[in-house]
Structures are given as C-alpha cells and as structure tokens.
Design a protein around this motif. Structure first.
Motif, PDB file in Angstrom:
ATOM      1  N   MET A 272      25.049 -18.490  66.362  1.00 27.29           N
ATOM      2  CA  MET A 272      23.699 -18.545  65.812  1.00 27.29           C
ATOM      3  C   MET A 272      23.333 -17.213  65.164  1.00 27.29           C
TER       4      MET A 272
ATOM      5  N   ILE B 248      23.527 -14.688  71.489  1.00 25.23           N
ATOM      6  CA  ILE B 248      23.129 -15.436  70.297  1.00 25.23           C
ATOM      7  C   ILE B 248      24.264 -15.474  69.280  1.00 25.23           C
TER       8      ILE B 248
ATOM      9  N   LYS C 197      25.355 -23.988  65.241  1.00 27.68           N
ATOM     10  CA  LYS C 197      25.765 -22.850  64.427  1.00 27.68           C
ATOM     11  C   LYS C 197      24.787 -22.647  63.263  1.00 27.68           C
ATOM     12  N   GLY C 198      24.350 -21.418  63.083  1.00 31.02           N
ATOM     13  CA  GLY C 198      23.448 -21.080  61.991  1.00 31.02           C
ATOM     14  C   GLY C 198      21.981 -21.142  62.336  1.00 31.02           C
ATOM     15  N   ASP C 199      21.625 -21.728  63.492  1.00 29.51           N
ATOM     16  CA  ASP C 199      20.214 -21.754  63.898  1.00 29.51           C
ATOM     17  C   ASP C 199      19.739 -20.341  64.208  1.00 29.51           C
ATOM     18  N   LYS C 200      18.456 -20.099  63.965  1.00 37.30           N
ATOM     19  CA  LYS C 200      17.890 -18.768  64.160  1.00 37.30           C
ATOM     20  C   LYS C 200      17.294 -18.639  65.563  1.00 37.30           C
ATOM     21  N   VAL C 201      17.610 -17.521  66.228  1.00 34.94           N
ATOM     22  CA  VAL C 201      17.081 -17.240  67.559  1.00 34.94           C
ATOM     23  C   VAL C 201      16.507 -15.830  67.551  1.00 34.94           C
TER      24      VAL C 201
ATOM     25  N   THR D 102      12.848 -19.509  62.951  1.00 33.80           N
ATOM     26  CA  THR D 102      13.306 -19.282  64.318  1.00 33.80           C
ATOM     27  C   THR D 102      13.037 -20.510  65.191  1.00 33.80           C
ATOM     28  N   LYS D 103      14.062 -20.943  65.943  1.00 32.03           N
ATOM     29  CA  LYS D 103      13.933 -22.144  66.790  1.00 32.03           C
ATOM     30  C   LYS D 103      13.807 -21.816  68.270  1.00 32.03           C
TER      31      LYS D 103
ATOM     32  N   LEU E 138      22.138 -21.565  75.165  1.00 36.61           N
ATOM     33  CA  LEU E 138      21.618 -21.899  73.840  1.00 36.61           C
ATOM     34  C   LEU E 138      22.302 -23.149  73.285  1.00 36.61           C
ATOM     35  N   GLN E 139      23.599 -23.237  73.474  1.00 36.77           N
ATOM     36  CA  GLN E 139      24.323 -24.416  73.015  1.00 36.77           C
ATOM     37  C   GLN E 139      23.871 -25.667  73.760  1.00 36.77           C
TER      38      GLN E 139
ATOM     39  N   LEU F 150      20.948 -26.448  70.107  1.00 37.91           N
ATOM     40  CA  LEU F 150      20.968 -25.578  68.935  1.00 37.91           C
ATOM     41  C   LEU F 150      22.399 -25.490  68.416  1.00 37.91           C
TER      42      LEU F 150
END
Length: 594
Positions: free
Chosen positions: A134, A129, A108-112, A157-158, A101-102, A106
């Motif tokens: 995240m 996650i 910190k704080g992004d929605k998954v 959500t991303k 994910l990193q 994406l």
C-alpha cells in the motif's frame, strides 16, 4: 556498500522464492551528465562515486527491508523514551500490521495515512503499510481539521493510524474523504507493560495532553498489532515504478500537493546518500552508531535520512517525540551520544543557545547534517565552536525524495552553500525563458535524476507545469553554481523583493542581520513603497534591549542601500512550518498583503 545492494537484494528474493512483476512503467533512466559539468571534479576530489547503480526493475523497498532484518537481527533499530525495538522485532511487528491491513480488504495501491510524532509505532506502521503493498501517506499531526480534511480528501486515504493526542482533529474534520478504518495509538503503547500505562496515564490525566474526542468506530493500535498473525502476510508483487509514499508539500506556496514517490525514487535517494556517506566514513557507519531523530519522520528529510537510510545502514534511530522540549532533548543526547545529528537551522539555533548543550560529550559525533531550510552562518559558527565539527548542509524537496545536493562530509568549515549535485543527478539553472544561465549567474534550480517524483497526486496540469521541456523538475528556488560545481541558494522565486528595479533576496538580508547579537531570529519580506516599489521589512525576535534604530543602523553597515531593511517590527515569535521554516507567506498576511 552501494555496489553490494544489488546482489544482496537479489539474494533475498531468491531465498524467499518470490516473484515480482516486470515494471508496468519504465523507471526513469539515469540522466546524461555533461562532461563539462563543474561538479564532476569535486566528485573526484572528495572520493564520491559520481553515479549509482540501480537494481533491476522488479526490485522494491521490500527487498531492502528484508535485507536489513536478516542482516541486523538483534541489533537495536529504534529507541524512544527509554524503550527500544530490534530489527527482528521490527520485522515481526511490521508484518503483523501488514497482515492486519490486508485482512481489512485493502489492496495494493490503497492509501493509508499515519498521523503521529516520532514514537516507536511510527516505523512499525510505516513499514507495515509499505510491506502490504500500500501507499504510505504522511500526515502532519499538528494539522488543523481544515488542513487534514484537504489531505484526506485529496489523497483518497482509506485507513488512518492516528495518535490519540490529535484524534479530536480528525473528529472535527468536515471532509473525511474515503477513510473507513481508524486506528488510534497511545504514546505508551510500545513502552512496555509497566512504563507504557504510566506514560498514558500521565499524558491523559496529569499533563492533560489528550483532548476529549469521540470516535466510536475506531480501533486501538494494540488490536491492530495483534489481530492477525504475521504468518498470514502475503508478500505483494512490487517494482521500482510502484508508488510507495505520498508526501505532501509544506503548503508554503499554496494548497498542499501530494508528491508521488515510487519505490525506485526512494531506493535511488537512499543509494545517493550512501555514496556520500561512504566517501567519508566507509565502514565506520554501522549499527553501533546512534542517529538522532528529532526532526519529525512525517517530513521527507527526516523520513529519508533518519528513517530509510538509517535503517538501511543499520543505525539505531533515537526517536524524539517532542524536539521543542530542549531540556529533554539534551538529556537524551547526553545519554545516547548520537553519531549523526540531522537538523534544521531552528533546532541548531535553539540548541546552541540552550544551557547545558555545550556541556555534552561530543566525542561520538561524526557529522551534523543541515537541511530543510538554509542554515545561517552565525548559527553554524556557534555550532562548530561548541561541537568541534562543521554543519554539513544539503538541499532537497518533497518532490525529490528529497536529496538533490549536498556538501562533502569531509569539509573543514561551513560553506554557506548547499553543495554539489547528488550522484546520477543533473542540475541546471534557467532563466524565465528556460534558457540555461552561465556559471556564476542567478537562475532557477532545475533537477533531473532517479529520485525525482512521478508527479503530483490528482494534479496533471501542475505536474506538467513543474517540468521543463528537457524533463528537469523546476524547484522554484533561485541559485548560482560556481566554477567548482557548488550551488548556493539565493532565495525562493516568489519571495524576491523588487526595490527600484533591483532584485533583493530575503535570505541575504536575514543572514546579514542575524550577525547582530541582539537578534535571535528574523524574517524579511517586501512591503509596498510608492517611490521604490517595495521596501525590505524585517520581523525580529530580539534578545536584550536592542532598539529599532540600532538595527536600522546595523543594516546600513551590513547591506548596500537598496538591500537594507527600512522597517523593523519586533515579535515574540515568527510563524513557522512544522519543520521550522519561517513562513514569509504568513508574514505577508500579517502586513495585509495576502
């Protein structure tokens, strides 16, 4: 054990030589509990610690996870369809997902989002996650495309992990929001090199569980798991105030809203549950115990009790992908002999009426935990007779991580009440003017404690309206507190039926009528009546040849005049939420009232 968590997590931070930011927002202080609160004596009677001690503000769930991985290592963390993973494997796999994910850019704080049933991929991805810094967005895999569109858009959500059985739902969603990355999982992806492909083949070509879909931009779960080395993982700076989970409400009262739950909220509730369990079992809750995880992990009750708490305690979670397959569920229970069975009334009811359940060996069973909806006394009585143990009922909601109250684990009989407030939790009952009501009087249940959400995603007005002037969350549930501090739910505020000026509560009707042997389950609503304002009407799933008149006559014996059902309608099934709650809103729609 509650007292040790602070030292253990601090030790892990020292070992890892990591530094966390000071909290940007002050984590809510513990509420002041009035010295005359009636439940304080119950704490003393049952040996429950009345308070929890939160770790320092720089702590996060990462410290809890790392403690678990180090402490339990080779012990089994999760079991599913005959396959299992250890805590050591869970550590590695979740770091690989976090690294992946990193690597996507994406931050910190992004929605998954995670849209899957109880399979081994769920805990791997969910922990990955959160370890990436995240925000986990739990998504009900049974959503329609319309419902999914709303949640994706509202949450922002991303990236979305979705099991292929429901990929068509995503394909048909009109609004995909900010989603840029789709990772498709197959049921058998983590079941081994031999069994996994067989399970996937059967699901697709034999059982035909996979509708045709086209997501050319998607990647596979196996790719995500192996694309980036765990060594590339960068541990984020997190603290108690950072959001960890976006948990959407069931939508039973309108458009679903996302409750923002912080690392501190989840840690607090985990410690509150631990205080309850330790009062009864002390060190008897350990990694040799199996915890039945039939309730979907995307629901907050299961996420906390079967996910977070189970992992913290070192239990092995027995994942059940399809709890509606009662034959398969009973087979798994017979094989693994769970020590703890969290369930909702619907599941308890289904099991006690299912052939083969009563023949199981319950010698390993330590507790049956009811939540998510009211457990009917008739169901609890049958369960106790078969298993030898009562159902211990609790109460909570998405906005409170979720546990608000619970019965002591050592009760001898089902109480029909939701118990006493969790440690470090203040509960008040108020009238429509926000005045506290007296002991024994009905009022709206309101909660203040470290487990209470930050607020609703994108809903500042609704968030503000959800709290009293004193800072207590208004639950919308009507209850009473007795002189010993035990709370009984009367009903939802909006579900109340008004008959000739008298308040009638559907739960009371349903509990009374469910005593009839010809009723499998039922749901009550109010319908218009020119003379009385409203009449109670009962929708019934029946057993045998019971007649409408027979049930009307039974109601006369069970309930006073204005409370008894005046109309009976037989149905094949009742509309329910994903966790088995009867949706009275849908019953009202059937009547053309909404």
């Amino acid at each position: 054990m509650t007292d040790n968590i602070n030292k253990e997590m601090t030790d892990h931070k020292a070992v890892n030589n990591t530094q966390s930011m000071a909290a940007t927002n002050v984590f809510p202080t513990m509420p002041t509990i009035a010295s005359d609160s009636p439940w304080l004596s119950a704490y003393e009677r049952y040996g429950i610690n009345p308070t929890i001690e939160m770790p320092d503000d720089s702590t996060s769930l990462l410290d809890v996870f790392e403690r678990n991985f180090s402490r339990y290592g080779q012990k089994t963390a999760y079991i599913c369809m005959g396959a299992s993973i250890t805590f050591k494997q869970l550590d590695l796999y979740s770091r690989q997902i976090a690294s992946y994910l990193q690597s996507l850019g994406l931050v910190k704080g992004d929605k998954v989002g995670v849209m899957m049933p109880n399979i081994l991929q769920y805990p791997v991805v969910a922990l990955g996650i959160i370890r990436a810094g995240m925000v986990l967005v739990n998504v009900n895999p049974l959503y329609t495309s319309r419902e999914l569109s709303h949640q994706l858009h509202d949450s922002g959500t991303k990236a979305l992990f979705i099991v292929e059985n429901f990929a068509k739902t995503y394909q048909d969603a009109q609004d995909k929001g900010q989603v840029k990355h789709i990772i498709v999982c197959k049921i058998g992806d983590m079941l081994g090199t031999i069994k996994g492909p067989v399970v996937n083949l059967v699901a697709r070509h034999v059982k035909k569980m996979i509708p045709a879909y086209s997501l050319p931009e998607s990647l596979s779960f196996k790719h995500a798991l192996n694309a980036v080395s765990a060594s590339k993982y960068k541990r984020p700076d997190l603290n108690l105030s950072d959001v960890a989970l976006l948990q959407y409400t069931g939508g039973t009262t309108g458009v679903a809203k996302g409750a923002m739950l912080s690392h501190g909220n989840l840690i607090a509730n985990m410690l509150q549950i631990s205080a309850l369990m330790n009062s009864a079992f002390e060190e008897d809750v350990d990694a040799t115990d199996v915890l039945l995880t039939a309730l979907p992990l995307y629901h907050v009750f299961s996420f906390m009790v079967c996910g977070m708490y189970s992992m913290y305690q070192g239990c092995a979670g027995l994942l059940i992908p399809n709890p509606r397959d009662l034959d398969g569920l009973i087979k798994e229970m017979g094989k693994y002999k769970p020590a703890f069975i969290p369930a909702v009334n619907t599941l308890f009811n289904g099991l006690v009426h299912k052939e083969g359940f009563a023949d199981l060996d319950f010698s390993s069973l330590k507790s049956s935990i009811g939540g998510g909806m009211s457990v009917l006394p008739s169901v609890a009585k049958k369960w106790h007779k078969i298993t030898g143990l009562p159902i211990v009922e609790g109460y909570g909601l998405s906005e409170t991580s979720p546990v608000v109250a619970f019965n002591p684990m050592t009760i001898a009989e089902f109480t029909g009440k939701i118990g006493i407030p969790a440690p470090s939790t203040d509960v008040i009952l108020i009238d429509d003017d926000e005045n506290k009501v007296a002991i024994g009087e009905r009022g709206e249940i309101c909660v203040k404690g470290p487990q209470v959400m930050i607020g609703y995603q994108n809903c500042p007005e609704e968030t503000a309206e959800s709290f009293t002037a004193s800072g207590h969350l208004k639950t919308g549930d009507i209850g009473i507190i007795d002189e010993k501090g035990f709370i009984k739910i009367v009903d939802r505020k909006k579900d109340m039926i008004l008959v000739s000026g008298f308040n009638v509560y559907p739960n009371e009707i349903e509990e009374a009528m469910s005593e009839h042997p010809g009723i499998v389950e039922c749901g009550a609503i109010g319908i218009p009546n020119d003379d009385r304002g409203e009449d109670p009407k009962l929708y019934v799933v029946k057993k045998g040849n019971v007649t409408e008149q027979e049930l009307l006559d039974f109601g006369k014996k069970q309930l006073t005049g204005y409370k008894r059902p005046r109309h009976i309608q037989f149905v094949d099934e009742l509309p329910k939420s994903n966790v088995g709650k009867i949706l009275r809103k849908e019953l009202r729609k059937m009547e053309g009232l909404e």
